[in-house]
Design a protein around this motif. Structure first.
Motif, PDB file in Angstrom:
ATOM      1  N   ALA A   1       0.865  -1.190   0.000  1.00 10.39           N
ATOM      2  CA  ALA A   1       0.000   0.000   0.000  1.00 10.39           C
ATOM      3  C   ALA A   1       0.894   1.231   0.000  1.00 10.39           C
ATOM      4  O   ALA A   1       1.549   1.528   1.004  1.00 10.39           O
ATOM      5  CB  ALA A   1      -0.915  -0.011   1.225  1.00 10.39           C
ATOM      6  N   SER A   2       0.920   1.919  -1.122  1.00 11.89           N
ATOM      7  CA  SER A   2       1.769   3.111  -1.244  1.00 11.89           C
ATOM      8  C   SER A   2       1.107   4.305  -0.570  1.00 11.89           C
ATOM      9  O   SER A   2      -0.121   4.428  -0.546  1.00 11.89           O
ATOM     10  CB  SER A   2       2.015   3.422  -2.720  1.00 11.89           C
ATOM     11  OG  SER A   2       2.650   4.668  -2.872  1.00 11.89           O
ATOM     12  N   GLN A   3       1.939   5.201  -0.032  1.00 16.02           N
ATOM     13  CA  GLN A   3       1.440   6.427   0.587  1.00 16.02           C
ATOM     14  C   GLN A   3       1.855   7.665  -0.217  1.00 16.02           C
ATOM     15  O   GLN A   3       1.858   8.776   0.314  1.00 16.02           O
ATOM     16  CB  GLN A   3       1.960   6.543   2.019  1.00 16.02           C
ATOM     17  CG  GLN A   3       1.460   5.458   2.955  1.00 16.02           C
ATOM     18  CD  GLN A   3       1.938   5.656   4.381  1.00 16.02           C
ATOM     19  OE1 GLN A   3       2.437   6.716   4.750  1.00 16.02           O
ATOM     20  NE2 GLN A   3       1.787   4.639   5.209  1.00 16.02           N
ATOM     21  N   ASN A   4       2.193   7.485  -1.475  1.00 11.75           N
ATOM     22  CA  ASN A   4       2.650   8.613  -2.294  1.00 11.75           C
ATOM     23  C   ASN A   4       1.647   9.757  -2.296  1.00 11.75           C
ATOM     24  O   ASN A   4       2.006  10.933  -2.134  1.00 11.75           O
ATOM     25  CB  ASN A   4       2.902   8.152  -3.733  1.00 11.75           C
ATOM     26  CG  ASN A   4       4.080   7.205  -3.833  1.00 11.75           C
ATOM     27  OD1 ASN A   4       4.845   7.063  -2.886  1.00 11.75           O
ATOM     28  ND2 ASN A   4       4.239   6.549  -4.973  1.00 11.75           N
TER      29      ASN A   4
ATOM     30  N   GLY B   1      11.173  21.869  -7.752  1.00 13.20           N
ATOM     31  CA  GLY B   1       9.717  21.806  -7.881  1.00 13.20           C
ATOM     32  C   GLY B   1       9.221  20.536  -8.529  1.00 13.20           C
ATOM     33  O   GLY B   1       8.148  20.526  -9.149  1.00 13.20           O
ATOM     34  N   LEU B   2       9.965  19.433  -8.378  1.00 15.55           N
ATOM     35  CA  LEU B   2       9.566  18.158  -8.979  1.00 15.55           C
ATOM     36  C   LEU B   2       8.637  17.402  -8.033  1.00 15.55           C
ATOM     37  O   LEU B   2       8.679  17.605  -6.817  1.00 15.55           O
ATOM     38  CB  LEU B   2      10.805  17.300  -9.263  1.00 15.55           C
ATOM     39  CG  LEU B   2      11.880  17.942 -10.140  1.00 15.55           C
ATOM     40  CD1 LEU B   2      13.055  16.975 -10.321  1.00 15.55           C
ATOM     41  CD2 LEU B   2      11.317  18.345 -11.490  1.00 15.55           C
ATOM     42  N   PRO B   3       7.810  16.527  -8.552  1.00 17.09           N
ATOM     43  CA  PRO B   3       6.924  15.740  -7.679  1.00 17.09           C
ATOM     44  C   PRO B   3       7.739  14.774  -6.840  1.00 17.09           C
ATOM     45  O   PRO B   3       8.606  14.059  -7.351  1.00 17.09           O
ATOM     46  CB  PRO B   3       6.023  14.995  -8.673  1.00 17.09           C
ATOM     47  CG  PRO B   3       6.808  14.950  -9.950  1.00 17.09           C
ATOM     48  CD  PRO B   3       7.589  16.229  -9.988  1.00 17.09           C
ATOM     49  N   VAL B   4       7.497  14.747  -5.545  1.00 16.78           N
ATOM     50  CA  VAL B   4       8.283  13.898  -4.647  1.00 16.78           C
ATOM     51  C   VAL B   4       7.418  12.883  -3.912  1.00 16.78           C
ATOM     52  O   VAL B   4       7.874  12.245  -2.969  1.00 16.78           O
ATOM     53  CB  VAL B   4       9.060  14.763  -3.613  1.00 16.78           C
ATOM     54  CG1 VAL B   4      10.096  15.613  -4.310  1.00 16.78           C
ATOM     55  CG2 VAL B   4       8.109  15.632  -2.802  1.00 16.78           C
ATOM     56  N   GLY B   5       6.166  12.734  -4.336  1.00 16.04           N
ATOM     57  CA  GLY B   5       5.296  11.764  -3.676  1.00 16.04           C
ATOM     58  C   GLY B   5       5.856  10.360  -3.741  1.00 16.04           C
ATOM     59  O   GLY B   5       5.782   9.593  -2.798  1.00 16.04           O
ATOM     60  N   GLY B   6       6.443  10.000  -4.879  1.00 18.77           N
ATOM     61  CA  GLY B   6       7.048   8.685  -5.027  1.00 18.77           C
ATOM     62  C   GLY B   6       8.528   8.687  -4.738  1.00 18.77           C
ATOM     63  O   GLY B   6       9.237   7.757  -5.115  1.00 18.77           O
TER      64      GLY B   6
ATOM     65  N   GLY C   1      14.166  10.748  -5.775  1.00 23.02           N
ATOM     66  CA  GLY C   1      15.149  10.067  -6.608  1.00 23.02           C
ATOM     67  C   GLY C   1      14.675   9.779  -8.022  1.00 23.02           C
ATOM     68  O   GLY C   1      15.335  10.173  -8.994  1.00 23.02           O
ATOM     69  N   PRO C   2      13.557   9.082  -8.185  1.00 21.64           N
ATOM     70  CA  PRO C   2      13.078   8.791  -9.534  1.00 21.64           C
ATOM     71  C   PRO C   2      12.798  10.045 -10.358  1.00 21.64           C
ATOM     72  O   PRO C   2      13.051  10.063 -11.571  1.00 21.64           O
ATOM     73  CB  PRO C   2      11.781   8.003  -9.287  1.00 21.64           C
ATOM     74  CG  PRO C   2      11.970   7.393  -7.940  1.00 21.64           C
ATOM     75  CD  PRO C   2      12.743   8.405  -7.152  1.00 21.64           C
ATOM     76  N   ALA C   3      12.302  11.109  -9.709  1.00 18.55           N
ATOM     77  CA  ALA C   3      11.999  12.350 -10.428  1.00 18.55           C
ATOM     78  C   ALA C   3      13.274  13.015 -10.936  1.00 18.55           C
ATOM     79  O   ALA C   3      13.339  13.478 -12.083  1.00 18.55           O
ATOM     80  CB  ALA C   3      11.225  13.302  -9.515  1.00 18.55           C
ATOM     81  N   VAL C   4      14.312  13.078 -10.087  1.00 16.71           N
ATOM     82  CA  VAL C   4      15.581  13.672 -10.503  1.00 16.71           C
ATOM     83  C   VAL C   4      16.242  12.814 -11.568  1.00 16.71           C
ATOM     84  O   VAL C   4      16.786  13.334 -12.558  1.00 16.71           O
ATOM     85  CB  VAL C   4      16.520  13.842  -9.290  1.00 16.71           C
ATOM     86  CG1 VAL C   4      17.910  14.276  -9.739  1.00 16.71           C
ATOM     87  CG2 VAL C   4      15.951  14.870  -8.318  1.00 16.71           C
TER      88      VAL C   4
END
Length: 530
Positions: free
Chosen positions: A182-185, A346-351, A354-357
């Motif tokens: 269960a992700s909490q992103n 200003g990148l999405p960091v819910g997940g 690292g993956p966003a960068v």
């Protein structure tokens, strides 16, 4: 009678003066500050003595008397309240004060000893450390029993150390029979990071469903499970407690062997799952012996690079519960640096940042922004990312001035991609330098030429590519093993497999007595001297 009336009038007048004084009005608030406590001005013989109880966080009043000592200052007149005559003349009170000062001084001196040293390393300062094999590292005890080792067995693993609720059932040969996550992103996206209280609530809402779904996916009931493993630290304590309580409840109710899993060891041991398991190429006609004790993907000893959102360590792995830390972070972990860079841009960091960068960096020029490689003058294996984080922010601010914008998140995608690529390049170069030094050391001292790269950041493709090159370009080639990306991040399978490894060496814990630990370093008692 006249005298009594005079004293009553004086007391009433004094009381009104106290209650009209702003400092005193504030001092009666439920949670006063320490500064306000110092400014409190009770008068002698007015019959009011307010005390603050730190344990109950409530104000209490009782009869007593205090003296006012007024001291003049050049700027203003300050007033300090002295203790009562009994307290002032009481030798035991003075002794307590002296002891408190000694303790404070001792605490400051202890903290000074660790300035400039890597965090989360046991140097005798921790009350709780992880050492399942005792002081010699081999004296394992099965406190809650063991499953039948004459045949293959299944373990339910539960993970709730941070922001995702995971559960999985693994067979003792490493086959993942069923899992659920269960992700909490979405919960933390708007806050730019994990909010512990929200994470705890989400764990409580999801834990029962996640465990039940994992069992259903494995076509099993809880009665069919042979043992239970659950992460007990390190991590967010209020989150750890949710998963631990669930695991303890199931283990005690169904009388199952119980294993309190160390979160970092679980990451490390994921590299030991037989590689064919990753591709589900298990032969259904394997012998019982192979199912019971399969060939691991790598044997002890080996070198591990652990890079995640909360940790950054290089470890010499000698056996279950036996780890020598060769290098650790002095401040931020690599994962934290990625998260903070993502928020800056200003990148999405819910997940996770690292993956966003990583995705943005693919379109950028890694040489476009000049950034310093950390700790170039320190010839050890420790990490530091706080300075690099600051350098990225300053570089972004400079580009903002050149582009005429106020914030980095307002920059063009091209500029953001260049910043992301430059940051990632230098961050990984820092890893290459420190890891290369550790590889030289263990190869020379122990003949180790196997590297495991584990933790959430190990899912980064660019990091994998560069570390593969680092291993292949050495005089004596190294073998590198990395779990599949989905098994690098936090999930239930890591807890289940770590429990399998513990059970294999005859180690289990007491479900009734198990606690959780926000900080839970590997014990130095069974380490080699580094």
């Amino acid at each position: 009678m006249l005298l009594k009336m005079t004293f009553a009038a004086l007391n009433l007048s004094a009381s009104r003066w106290i209650m009209s004084t702003p400092a005193m009005v504030h001092s009666l608030s439920p949670v006063p500050s320490k500064n306000i406590l110092r400014r409190r001005l009770p008068q002698k013989n007015i019959g009011l003595n307010f005390r603050f109880s730190h344990s109950s966080r409530q104000w209490n009043s009782s009869l007593g008397s205090t003296d006012v000592v007024r001291e003049n200052d050049d700027d203003a007149t300050s007033m300090k309240t002295s203790t009562t005559t009994n307290q002032r003349d009481n030798p035991s009170s003075k002794s307590i004060t002296r002891n408190k000062k000694k303790l404070l001084k001792s605490g400051r001196e202890k903290r000074r000893k660790f300035i400039g040293l890597a965090k989360a390393v046991d140097r005798g300062q921790w009350q709780n450390t992880y050492s399942p094999g005792g002081t010699d590292g081999t004296s394992f005890v099965a406190k809650s029993g063991l499953p039948d080792n004459q045949k293959s067995y299944c373990v339910l693993g539960i993970e709730s150390s941070c922001d995702d609720t995971g559960a999985a059932i693994i067979r003792s040969d490493g086959t993942i029979l069923g899992e659920s996550l269960a992700s909490q992103n979405a919960v933390h996206e708007q806050w730019g990071g994990v909010v512990p209280g929200l994470a705890k609530t989400a764990h409580e809402e999801n834990i029962d469903r996640v465990v039940e779904t994992a069992l259903q996916n494995a076509n099993m009931r809880i009665e069919d499970v042979d043992a239970i493993g659950v992460t007990v630290g390190p991590g967010l304590e209020i989150c750890l407690r949710v998963g631990c309580n669930k695991g303890r409840e199931l283990a005690m109710k169904h009388k199952k062997p119980f294993v309190g899993v160390h979160h970092l060891e679980a990451h490390i041991l994921m590299a030991r799952i037989p590689s064919e398991i990753y591709h589900n190429n298990i032969n259904s006609e394997q012998s019982a012996n192979e199912l019971q004790s399969p060939n691991r993907a790598m044997d002890f000893p080996f070198l591990a690079l652990l890079v995640s959102g909360g940790h950054c360590q290089i470890l010499k792995c000698l056996g279950i519960g036996k780890y020598t830390i060769l290098g650790g972070t002095l401040d931020d972990s690599l994962g934290e640096a990625f998260d903070k860079t993502a928020r800056l841009l200003g990148l999405p960091v819910g997940g996770g940042g690292g993956p966003a960068v990583e995705a943005l960096a693919r379109d950028g020029d890694p040489k476009s922004v000049t950034l310093p490689i950390p700790l170039q003058k320190r010839k050890d294996c420790d990490f530091s990312y706080a300075g690099l984080k600051t350098a990225v922010r300053l570089a972004a601010e400079k580009i903002c001035v050149e582009r005429g914008v106020e914030r980095a998140e307002e920059l063009s995608r091209e500029d953001k991609a260049d910043i992301a690529a430059s940051f990632q390049h230098v961050a990984f170069r820092h890893v290459e330098v420190r890891l290369g030094r550790a590889m030289d050391r263990v190869q020379g001292e122990d003949g180790i030429r196997t590297l495991a790269v584990v933790g959430g950041v190990a899912a980064n493709k660019e990091l994998r590519r560069r570390l593969e090159a680092l291993c292949s370009e050495r005089n004596e080639q190294w073998e590198m093993l990395v779990p599949p990306p989905r098994l690098c991040t936090d999930q239930g399978a890591m807890s289940a497999w770590a429990a399998v490894e513990r059970l294999m060496v005859g180690s289990s814990d007491s479900a009734e007595e198990q606690e959780v630990f926000a900080r839970y370093p590997f014990s130095s008692s069974s380490e080699d001297e580094s």
